[in-house]
Design a protein around this motif. Structure first.
Motif, PDB file in Angstrom:
ATOM      1  N   LYS A 182     -35.132  61.535 -13.765  1.00 21.26           N
ATOM      2  CA  LYS A 182     -35.272  61.551 -12.316  1.00 21.26           C
ATOM      3  C   LYS A 182     -35.221  60.155 -11.704  1.00 21.26           C
ATOM      4  O   LYS A 182     -34.870  59.986 -10.530  1.00 21.26           O
ATOM      5  CB  LYS A 182     -36.589  62.230 -11.924  1.00 21.26           C
ATOM      6  CG  LYS A 182     -36.625  63.726 -12.228  1.00 21.26           C
ATOM      7  CD  LYS A 182     -37.938  64.333 -11.764  1.00 21.26           C
ATOM      8  CE  LYS A 182     -37.972  65.834 -12.044  1.00 21.26           C
ATOM      9  NZ  LYS A 182     -39.267  66.434 -11.603  1.00 21.26           N
ATOM     10  N   ILE A 183     -35.582  59.142 -12.487  1.00 26.90           N
ATOM     11  CA  ILE A 183     -35.570  57.773 -11.958  1.00 26.90           C
ATOM     12  C   ILE A 183     -34.150  57.276 -11.765  1.00 26.90           C
ATOM     13  O   ILE A 183     -33.866  56.472 -10.876  1.00 26.90           O
ATOM     14  CB  ILE A 183     -36.382  56.848 -12.880  1.00 26.90           C
ATOM     15  CG1 ILE A 183     -37.871  57.202 -12.747  1.00 26.90           C
ATOM     16  CG2 ILE A 183     -36.153  55.378 -12.566  1.00 26.90           C
ATOM     17  CD1 ILE A 183     -38.772  56.451 -13.679  1.00 26.90           C
ATOM     18  N   GLY A 184     -33.219  57.768 -12.596  1.00 31.73           N
ATOM     19  CA  GLY A 184     -31.829  57.388 -12.400  1.00 31.73           C
ATOM     20  C   GLY A 184     -31.055  57.232 -13.694  1.00 31.73           C
ATOM     21  O   GLY A 184     -31.630  57.173 -14.784  1.00 31.73           O
ATOM     22  N   MET A 185     -29.733  57.179 -13.562  1.00 32.06           N
ATOM     23  CA  MET A 185     -28.823  56.964 -14.683  1.00 32.06           C
ATOM     24  C   MET A 185     -27.865  55.840 -14.320  1.00 32.06           C
ATOM     25  O   MET A 185     -27.542  55.640 -13.156  1.00 32.06           O
ATOM     26  CB  MET A 185     -28.037  58.238 -15.007  1.00 32.06           C
ATOM     27  CG  MET A 185     -28.881  59.400 -15.470  1.00 32.06           C
ATOM     28  SD  MET A 185     -27.881  60.883 -15.804  1.00 32.06           S
ATOM     29  CE  MET A 185     -26.880  60.319 -17.192  1.00 32.06           C
ATOM     30  N   MET A 186     -27.415  55.102 -15.351  1.00 33.50           N
ATOM     31  CA  MET A 186     -26.501  54.003 -15.112  1.00 33.50           C
ATOM     32  C   MET A 186     -25.720  53.711 -16.385  1.00 33.50           C
ATOM     33  O   MET A 186     -26.278  53.739 -17.478  1.00 33.50           O
ATOM     34  CB  MET A 186     -27.284  52.749 -14.691  1.00 33.50           C
ATOM     35  CG  MET A 186     -26.413  51.558 -14.319  1.00 33.50           C
ATOM     36  SD  MET A 186     -27.417  50.111 -13.858  1.00 33.50           S
ATOM     37  CE  MET A 186     -28.218  50.732 -12.379  1.00 33.50           C
ATOM     38  N   GLN A 187     -24.421  53.442 -16.235  1.00 35.14           N
ATOM     39  CA  GLN A 187     -23.615  53.067 -17.391  1.00 35.14           C
ATOM     40  C   GLN A 187     -23.624  51.544 -17.533  1.00 35.14           C
ATOM     41  O   GLN A 187     -23.200  50.834 -16.625  1.00 35.14           O
ATOM     42  CB  GLN A 187     -22.177  53.568 -17.256  1.00 35.14           C
ATOM     43  CG  GLN A 187     -21.315  53.233 -18.469  1.00 35.14           C
ATOM     44  CD  GLN A 187     -19.971  53.939 -18.474  1.00 35.14           C
ATOM     45  OE1 GLN A 187     -19.830  55.010 -17.895  1.00 35.14           O
ATOM     46  NE2 GLN A 187     -18.992  53.342 -19.126  1.00 35.14           N
ATOM     47  N   ILE A 188     -24.121  51.056 -18.671  1.00 39.29           N
ATOM     48  CA  ILE A 188     -24.184  49.615 -18.954  1.00 39.29           C
ATOM     49  C   ILE A 188     -23.894  49.419 -20.435  1.00 39.29           C
ATOM     50  O   ILE A 188     -24.642  49.891 -21.295  1.00 39.29           O
ATOM     51  CB  ILE A 188     -25.567  49.005 -18.643  1.00 39.29           C
ATOM     52  CG1 ILE A 188     -26.132  49.492 -17.307  1.00 39.29           C
ATOM     53  CG2 ILE A 188     -25.490  47.483 -18.654  1.00 39.29           C
ATOM     54  CD1 ILE A 188     -27.521  48.958 -16.996  1.00 39.29           C
ATOM     55  N   ASP A 189     -22.830  48.712 -20.768  1.00 39.54           N
ATOM     56  CA  ASP A 189     -22.533  48.402 -22.164  1.00 39.54           C
ATOM     57  C   ASP A 189     -23.526  47.378 -22.704  1.00 39.54           C
ATOM     58  O   ASP A 189     -24.107  46.591 -21.949  1.00 39.54           O
ATOM     59  CB  ASP A 189     -21.106  47.865 -22.303  1.00 39.54           C
ATOM     60  CG  ASP A 189     -20.063  48.948 -22.048  1.00 39.54           C
ATOM     61  OD1 ASP A 189     -20.438  50.130 -22.023  1.00 39.54           O
ATOM     62  OD2 ASP A 189     -18.883  48.590 -21.874  1.00 39.54           O
ATOM     63  N   LEU A 190     -23.708  47.409 -24.032  1.00 39.86           N
ATOM     64  CA  LEU A 190     -24.730  46.590 -24.675  1.00 39.86           C
ATOM     65  C   LEU A 190     -24.154  45.765 -25.821  1.00 39.86           C
ATOM     66  O   LEU A 190     -23.175  46.152 -26.453  1.00 39.86           O
ATOM     67  CB  LEU A 190     -25.842  47.480 -25.253  1.00 39.86           C
ATOM     68  CG  LEU A 190     -26.544  48.463 -24.317  1.00 39.86           C
ATOM     69  CD1 LEU A 190     -27.456  49.371 -25.120  1.00 39.86           C
ATOM     70  CD2 LEU A 190     -27.344  47.704 -23.281  1.00 39.86           C
ATOM     71  N   ALA A 220     -27.375  44.890  -9.608  1.00 39.24           N
ATOM     72  CA  ALA A 220     -28.689  44.376  -9.997  1.00 39.24           C
ATOM     73  C   ALA A 220     -29.806  45.011  -9.175  1.00 39.24           C
ATOM     74  O   ALA A 220     -30.880  45.304  -9.700  1.00 39.24           O
ATOM     75  CB  ALA A 220     -28.717  42.850  -9.863  1.00 39.24           C
ATOM     76  N   THR A 221     -29.567  45.227  -7.884  1.00 35.58           N
ATOM     77  CA  THR A 221     -30.595  45.828  -7.027  1.00 35.58           C
ATOM     78  C   THR A 221     -30.908  47.248  -7.481  1.00 35.58           C
ATOM     79  O   THR A 221     -32.077  47.668  -7.504  1.00 35.58           O
ATOM     80  CB  THR A 221     -30.132  45.842  -5.561  1.00 35.58           C
ATOM     81  OG1 THR A 221     -29.887  44.495  -5.142  1.00 35.58           O
ATOM     82  CG2 THR A 221     -31.191  46.456  -4.658  1.00 35.58           C
ATOM     83  N   GLU A 222     -29.875  47.994  -7.862  1.00 33.14           N
ATOM     84  CA  GLU A 222     -30.079  49.369  -8.355  1.00 33.14           C
ATOM     85  C   GLU A 222     -30.913  49.361  -9.631  1.00 33.14           C
ATOM     86  O   GLU A 222     -31.827  50.178  -9.802  1.00 33.14           O
ATOM     87  CB  GLU A 222     -28.723  50.016  -8.617  1.00 33.14           C
ATOM     88  CG  GLU A 222     -28.792  51.455  -9.100  1.00 33.14           C
ATOM     89  CD  GLU A 222     -27.420  52.023  -9.394  1.00 33.14           C
ATOM     90  OE1 GLU A 222     -27.368  53.137  -9.959  1.00 33.14           O
ATOM     91  OE2 GLU A 222     -26.413  51.356  -9.078  1.00 33.14           O
ATOM     92  N   LEU A 223     -30.608  48.424 -10.536  1.00 31.24           N
ATOM     93  CA  LEU A 223     -31.369  48.331 -11.782  1.00 31.24           C
ATOM     94  C   LEU A 223     -32.801  47.892 -11.506  1.00 31.24           C
ATOM     95  O   LEU A 223     -33.742  48.400 -12.111  1.00 31.24           O
ATOM     96  CB  LEU A 223     -30.679  47.362 -12.738  1.00 31.24           C
ATOM     97  CG  LEU A 223     -31.340  47.171 -14.106  1.00 31.24           C
ATOM     98  CD1 LEU A 223     -31.468  48.496 -14.855  1.00 31.24           C
ATOM     99  CD2 LEU A 223     -30.549  46.158 -14.944  1.00 31.24           C
ATOM    100  N   GLN A 224     -32.985  46.940 -10.600  1.00 22.16           N
ATOM    101  CA  GLN A 224     -34.332  46.494 -10.238  1.00 22.16           C
ATOM    102  C   GLN A 224     -35.150  47.646  -9.682  1.00 22.16           C
ATOM    103  O   GLN A 224     -36.347  47.784  -9.984  1.00 22.16           O
ATOM    104  CB  GLN A 224     -34.253  45.369  -9.210  1.00 22.16           C
ATOM    105  CG  GLN A 224     -35.615  44.917  -8.682  1.00 22.16           C
ATOM    106  CD  GLN A 224     -36.456  44.240  -9.739  1.00 22.16           C
ATOM    107  OE1 GLN A 224     -36.187  43.107 -10.117  1.00 22.16           O
ATOM    108  NE2 GLN A 224     -37.481  44.928 -10.231  1.00 22.16           N
ATOM    109  N   ARG A 225     -34.516  48.508  -8.893  1.00 19.75           N
ATOM    110  CA  ARG A 225     -35.226  49.653  -8.332  1.00 19.75           C
ATOM    111  C   ARG A 225     -35.686  50.604  -9.441  1.00 19.75           C
ATOM    112  O   ARG A 225     -36.797  51.141  -9.397  1.00 19.75           O
ATOM    113  CB  ARG A 225     -34.316  50.391  -7.341  1.00 19.75           C
ATOM    114  CG  ARG A 225     -35.028  51.474  -6.545  1.00 19.75           C
ATOM    115  CD  ARG A 225     -34.108  52.094  -5.499  1.00 19.75           C
ATOM    116  NE  ARG A 225     -33.699  51.097  -4.513  1.00 19.75           N
ATOM    117  CZ  ARG A 225     -32.451  50.697  -4.324  1.00 19.75           C
ATOM    118  NH1 ARG A 225     -31.470  51.203  -5.063  1.00 19.75           N
ATOM    119  NH2 ARG A 225     -32.161  49.813  -3.407  1.00 19.75           N
ATOM    120  N   MET A 226     -34.853  50.786 -10.457  1.00 22.90           N
ATOM    121  CA  MET A 226     -35.236  51.646 -11.579  1.00 22.90           C
ATOM    122  C   MET A 226     -36.406  51.037 -12.335  1.00 22.90           C
ATOM    123  O   MET A 226     -37.361  51.740 -12.707  1.00 22.90           O
ATOM    124  CB  MET A 226     -34.037  51.844 -12.511  1.00 22.90           C
ATOM    125  CG  MET A 226     -32.913  52.676 -11.917  1.00 22.90           C
ATOM    126  SD  MET A 226     -31.467  52.802 -13.012  1.00 22.90           S
ATOM    127  CE  MET A 226     -32.165  53.778 -14.361  1.00 22.90           C
TER     128      MET A 226
END
Length: 238
Positions: A182-190, A220-226
């Protein structure tokens, strides 16, 4: 006044209010520096009203310093909480009477910076029913790992998959999806920067330290919000 790292900026109003409330509850000292004169006071936050959009803090025993802050349209706040440096700009305050004593009332800042002594602030995720990271190995096999902690720079992962043991440091995990439900999903390679079996060989549990690879600053703002949502949820559980 601020470290030149936009990644540390928090702009979500609820998260800003939460940080100020923590400073208030723990009675942390803040230093406030006037923008147009070399005047500085040490204060504490007395009240935070997120709905009305303001916070209240102690005045100085020196009237000249109080007057300087009242005349300044931007004052610089700085505090340290458990090794985390918190900094923000407060708008022009007004004089306020709090429980019979002189105090300042300022609008909540539009953003604040929270900087860990380490490179990035990390928040731990739930151990029960953990969040997942789905990624693709170089041999195109898809794996699912448990998220242990998360920061703006990378993620800590755990898995019992024995195939991970042979992966060299620097391995790129592609088509990777961060899934916090529910907090969110994001595609980020590692990219793997650390890999160790933290249990015994007969019952392995691999811990992976991974750095985000080719991550656009625009997200970055989207990730910070998560991350902030995860931290708020963690505090609610505790």
């Amino acid at each position: 006044m601020f470290a030149p790292l936009e990644d540390y900026r928090i702009a979500h109003p609820k998260a800003i209010g939460n940080v100020l409330q923590q400073l208030m509850r723990r009675k942390e000292f803040l230093t406030v520096t006037c923008s147009h004169r070399p005047h500085r006071i040490v204060t504490r936050i007395l009240d935070v009203d997120q709905e009305a959009g303001f916070f209240i803090y102690d005045g100085s025993s020196e009237p000249i310093y109080n007057r300087s802050l009242l005349e300044s349209n931007a004052n610089y706040f700085s505090a340290t909480q458990g090794g985390v440096r918190i900094q923000f700009v407060g708008g022009q305050p007004t004089q306020h009477l709090f429980e019979g004593s002189f105090a300042f009332r300022s609008p909540l800042p539009e953003s604040l910076y929270r900087m860990q002594r380490r490179d990035f602030f990390r928040v731990e995720t739930p151990l029960k029913d953990p969040y997942r990271y789905i990624a693709t190995l170089p041999d195109r096999r898809q794996i699912t790992l448990e998220i242990f902690d998360l920061s703006l720079g990378g993620v800590g992962l755990r898995s019992r998959d024995a195939a991970l043991e042979v992966l060299p440091i620097g391995t790129l995990l592609t088509q990777a999806v961060l899934d916090c439900r529910k907090i969110g999903m994001m595609q980020i390679d590692l990219k793997i920067t650390y890999l160790k079996n933290i249990r015994n060989p007969g019952s392995p549990l691999y811990h992976l330290g991974c750095r985000f690879e080719n991550f656009p600053k625009s997200r970055a703002t989207e990730l910070q919000r998560m991350i902030t949502s995860l931290e708020l949820a963690s505090r609610a559980r505790n």
